[in-house]
Design a protein around this motif. Structure first.
Motif, PDB file in Angstrom:
ATOM      1  N   MET A 207      -2.072 -13.038 -12.691  1.00 55.21           N
ATOM      2  CA  MET A 207      -2.489 -11.627 -12.732  1.00 55.21           C
ATOM      3  C   MET A 207      -1.934 -10.779 -11.594  1.00 55.21           C
ATOM      4  SD  MET A 207      -6.522 -12.087 -13.697  1.00 55.21           S
ATOM      5  CE  MET A 207      -6.828 -10.343 -13.371  1.00 55.21           C
ATOM      6  N   GLY A 208      -1.831  -9.490 -11.890  1.00 54.51           N
ATOM      7  CA  GLY A 208      -1.568  -8.485 -10.868  1.00 54.51           C
ATOM      8  C   GLY A 208      -2.572  -7.375 -11.052  1.00 54.51           C
ATOM      9  N   CYS A 209      -2.882  -6.629  -9.982  1.00 55.56           N
ATOM     10  CA  CYS A 209      -3.732  -5.461 -10.165  1.00 55.56           C
ATOM     11  C   CYS A 209      -3.177  -4.313  -9.349  1.00 55.56           C
ATOM     12  CB  CYS A 209      -5.190  -5.758  -9.825  1.00 55.56           C
ATOM     13  SG  CYS A 209      -5.506  -5.939  -8.085  1.00 55.56           S
ATOM     14  N   TYR A 210      -3.425  -3.100  -9.858  1.00 53.58           N
ATOM     15  CA  TYR A 210      -2.710  -1.934  -9.347  1.00 53.58           C
ATOM     16  C   TYR A 210      -3.633  -0.722  -9.372  1.00 53.58           C
ATOM     17  CZ  TYR A 210       0.543  -5.316 -11.338  1.00 53.58           C
ATOM     18  OH  TYR A 210       1.169  -6.487 -11.674  1.00 53.58           O
ATOM     19  N   GLY A 211      -3.907  -0.143  -8.213  1.00 54.56           N
ATOM     20  CA  GLY A 211      -4.855   0.974  -8.167  1.00 54.56           C
ATOM     21  C   GLY A 211      -4.246   2.260  -7.616  1.00 54.56           C
TER      22      GLY A 211
ATOM     23  N   GLY B  43      -2.608   4.444  -2.967  1.00 60.47           N
ATOM     24  CA  GLY B  43      -2.402   3.473  -4.031  1.00 60.47           C
ATOM     25  C   GLY B  43      -2.112   2.111  -3.449  1.00 60.47           C
ATOM     26  N   GLN B  44      -2.324   1.089  -4.272  1.00 64.79           N
ATOM     27  CA  GLN B  44      -2.060  -0.261  -3.806  1.00 64.79           C
ATOM     28  C   GLN B  44      -1.679  -1.133  -4.994  1.00 64.79           C
ATOM     29  OE1 GLN B  44      -5.264  -2.029  -1.535  1.00 64.79           O
ATOM     30  NE2 GLN B  44      -3.782  -3.044  -0.213  1.00 64.79           N
ATOM     31  N   VAL B  45      -0.698  -1.985  -4.798  1.00 62.77           N
ATOM     32  CA  VAL B  45      -0.288  -2.935  -5.844  1.00 62.77           C
ATOM     33  C   VAL B  45      -0.405  -4.348  -5.283  1.00 62.77           C
ATOM     34  CG1 VAL B  45       1.194  -1.362  -7.135  1.00 62.77           C
ATOM     35  CG2 VAL B  45       2.140  -2.578  -5.192  1.00 62.77           C
TER      36      VAL B  45
ATOM     37  N   GLU C  61       0.860  -1.173   0.000  1.00 61.77           N
ATOM     38  CA  GLU C  61       0.000   0.000   0.000  1.00 61.77           C
ATOM     39  C   GLU C  61       0.897   1.223   0.000  1.00 61.77           C
ATOM     40  OE1 GLU C  61      -2.037  -0.619   3.665  1.00 61.77           O
ATOM     41  OE2 GLU C  61      -3.378  -2.149   2.835  1.00 61.77           O
ATOM     42  N   PHE C  62       0.499   2.229  -0.777  1.00 67.73           N
ATOM     43  CA  PHE C  62       1.230   3.490  -0.760  1.00 67.73           C
ATOM     44  C   PHE C  62       0.473   4.457   0.131  1.00 67.73           C
ATOM     45  CE2 PHE C  62       4.665   3.068  -3.855  1.00 67.73           C
ATOM     46  CZ  PHE C  62       4.350   1.828  -4.404  1.00 67.73           C
ATOM     47  N   MET C  63       1.125   4.862   1.213  1.00 64.76           N
ATOM     48  CA  MET C  63       0.487   5.709   2.212  1.00 64.76           C
ATOM     49  C   MET C  63       1.040   7.133   2.133  1.00 64.76           C
ATOM     50  SD  MET C  63      -1.528   3.874   4.092  1.00 64.76           S
ATOM     51  CE  MET C  63      -1.818   2.214   4.699  1.00 64.76           C
TER      52      MET C  63
END
Length: 585
Positions: free
Chosen positions: A441-445, A412-414, A209-211
């Motif tokens: 798979m990967g997902c990235y928001g 954000g979160q990867v 997680e991007f904090m």
RNA sequence: CGGGAUGUGGCGCAGUUUGGUUAGCGCGCAGCGUUCGGGACGCUGAGGCCCCGGGUUCAAAUCCCGGCAUCCCGACCA
């Protein structure tokens, strides 16, 4: 843009329903307006910021090899039933029906749609890898929307999905996304940390997680002062100092003594009453473990980390005891539970509970506690696991350093998703040998609208917003103060000329040409927060200069009015805006 | 889902307890005049289904019932 034509109304008063600064300021400065709880309109200035953040994200995504697509917001519920996520999301999913009463939902993310799409198009190992992203509005019917843009029900999110042959390929894509994210948040001017996160609804394995560091954040995260270790507090660990194998039955402690503690069901009250430290008490928390009674044991001054407990007991499902559970088990005295309760079939303890000592615990009887409770003699532990929620000062699990806890806004979160969705939704490829494999798979928001709020949280003062140059709605704010004296027309003419000149040179200028008093113009300039303010008035003109004020810090300087003014300003604005949006004039 | 609070021109609020002229104030908005380098001033004016629906009453923003909306707290540490 001429301010006299901008759709904008600034407010002097804070909106009554706003709690946090970003919400107050974005409304006061006319960037957003509320339409319903957790749902906002973006006015021209707000839209510009949103688009600039979006462009930063887009450029980094493209740079990392992802391709942009647009997926539907309205999605058939059937897709969500296939993945099982309609149940996982439950009431958080906005649901609707068409005229034929077919069920749809508003997309909170897009794994189902994208996986289905890739599955339909690609079926060969020659096709992979591929990484697709979109920037689109997302919907979550939050229990409690709050803090303006920080927890809305409608929000703008960039979501990317990578499809690889194998885990090695996924790792490559994941690393590329991770690095791109760091660049995005740096460019937006955010102070942030990437931390190990919990998987949540999406499922999956490794994730970060991007904090954005902020006091108003809703997530606690742990980071080491000496090394790179950082994690969401839900999954954070500490170095275990005590061996779990210790047998403390041998220590010389008198038998259990029951003490009367009327009405004292809390740790703090008991510690006060008995005049001991909270850490002298043993905290026993009751959980339902697939129908069995479980007790989680930690020192009295610590809290149980439910995520850690769940991991320790997986695959069994745990649930904190509710009032109903207690009602169904009347002999278990809420507030007075001890580890020697006979009905407890699953006893899990933190290693720190193994210290050779006697504890004070609940006596499993209302209004009573027990002194001198000893591990191995008076109670036993079935499972040892790190259970305590990390606090500042705990030892780092990776080095000899000390951990700190801070609050953050998750921007954000990867995720390394693996094959959960590809298997459920049929995204398989055929390898060289003709064998079928699920795509990995990967997902990235990235929460783009949330980033806007996070930026304001970090970049404001008591006068208003001070945008990093990288995301500001305009590069500069030009204020003209013509006054009513003889030279008014000349002042106006020079300001107009500068405005037109900068515009031709490609500088985005907000030009305050309104017929307003100087005080109003200066106050609005500070509130709206363009990184650089230029003032042209009779005063400066008398000295032959345009006055410059850098919004952050308020440093003022003059620039002589000459034929070279525009190119000099262009150069200054270009050079002053550094990589992280900070303005150094 | 529980507890609390609030809903009155665009925004911020008073008025509701104790029903009774034409529903006020500040900001904002329009016009005129004065002012003009850090949210100026005077005069004039426009703008209100008092959240919605029922009810009580001679009379309701105000009392009663039922909705809706918004915000806060809680929904865990025994």
């Amino acid at each position: 843009m001429r301010m006299s034509t901008v759709f904008l109304r600034t407010l002097r008063d804070d909106p009554a329903d706003a709690e946090v600064e970003s919400h107050k300021l974005l409304v006061r400065a006319g960037f957003i307006r509320k339409v319903a709880s957790g749902i906002y309109s973006w006015l021209p200035l707000g839209n510009r910021v949103l688009r600039r953040v979006e462009q930063i994200v887009r450029s980094e995504m493209d740079g990392a090899g992802a391709q942009e697509v647009i997926l539907p917001i309205v999605q058939p519920l059937e897709l969500w039933e296939r993945s099982g996520r309609d149940k996982a999301y439950g009431p958080f999913l906005f649901r609707l029906q068409d005229r034929k009463e077919a069920a749809f939902c508003l997309s909170p993310t897009a794994e189902e749609v994208i996986t289905t799409m890739v599955a339909a198009e690609y079926s060969s190992y020659r096709d992979l890898p591929v990484n697709l992203y979109q920037v689109n509005w997302k919907y979550r019917d939050e229990l409690r929307p709050r803090f303006g843009l920080l927890r809305g029900r409608e929000f703008l999110m960039k979501d990317a999905y990578s499809f690889d042959l194998d885990v090695e390929g996924l790792r490559v894509n994941y690393a590329a996304m991770y690095d791109a994210y760091a660049r995005v948040f740096t460019r937006c001017g955010l102070t942030f940390r990437a931390v190990e996160g919990e998987a949540g609804e999406i499922g999956g394995d490794i994730n970060h997680e991007f904090m954005a560091v902020a006091a108003v954040g809703e997530d606690d995260f742990v980071w080491c002062q000496s090394c790179e270790y950082a994690a969401n507090v839900e999954v954070a660990r500490r170095k275990s100092g005590v061996s779990a194998a210790h047998d403390s039955a041998a220590i010389d402690v008198p038998a259990i003594e029951k003490v009367h503690t009327p009405g004292l069901s809390g740790i703090a009250g008991v510690a006060d009453f008995l005049d001991v430290a909270q850490s002298d008490l043993l905290k026993c928390i009751a959980f339902d473990v697939d129908g069995d009674l479980g007790l989680a044991l930690v020192p009295g001054d610590r809290e149980v980390n439910e995520v850690a407990l769940a991991q320790a007991l997986a695959p069994r499902l745990i649930r904190l005891f509710t009032d109903d559970d207690f009602a169904a088990r009347p002999d278990l005295a809420k507030g007075y539970i001890g580890p020697h309760y006979s009905g407890a079939t699953v006893v899990v303890a933190d290693p720190s509970v193994a210290a050779p000592r006697a504890w004070i615990t609940g006596a499993n009887e209302i209004d009573h506690h027990s002194r001198g409770v000893v591990l191995g003699r008076d109670f036993n532990v079935v499972t040892w696991a790190d259970l305590v929620t990390i606090v500042s000062g705990d030892p780092c699990p990776e080095c000899d350093g000390t951990l700190s806890v801070d609050r953050g806004i998750e921007v954000g979160q990867v995720f390394q998703l693996g094959t959960k969705y590809s298997t459920a939704l049929g995204a398989f490829y055929t390898d060289e040998n003709g064998d079928q494999h699920p795509m990995v798979m990967g997902c990235y928001g990235i929460g783009i609208s949330r980033v806007v709020a996070a930026v304001v949280e970090e970049h404001h003062d008591d006068r208003g917003i001070s945008w990093p140059a990288s995301v500001a709605p305009f590069d500069a704010h030009l204020v003209v103060l013509p006054g009513k004296a003889d030279g008014a027309d000349e002042v106006k003419r020079i300001a107009d000329e500068l405005y037109e000149g900068l515009k031709r040179a490609g500088v985005e200028v907000l030009y305050d040409d309104r017929d307003a008093s100087p005080g109003v113009k200066f106050a609005d300039a500070d509130l709206l927060g363009m990184p650089v303010q230029l003032t042209i008035g009779a005063k400066g003109l008398a000295r032959g200069v345009v006055e410059v004020k850098v919004r952050v810090g308020g440093d003022r300087s003059d620039l002589p009015i000459s034929d070279d003014l525009v190119p000099i300003l262009v150069e200054k604005l270009r050079v002053s805006a550094s990589e992280n949006g900070e303005v150094v004039w």
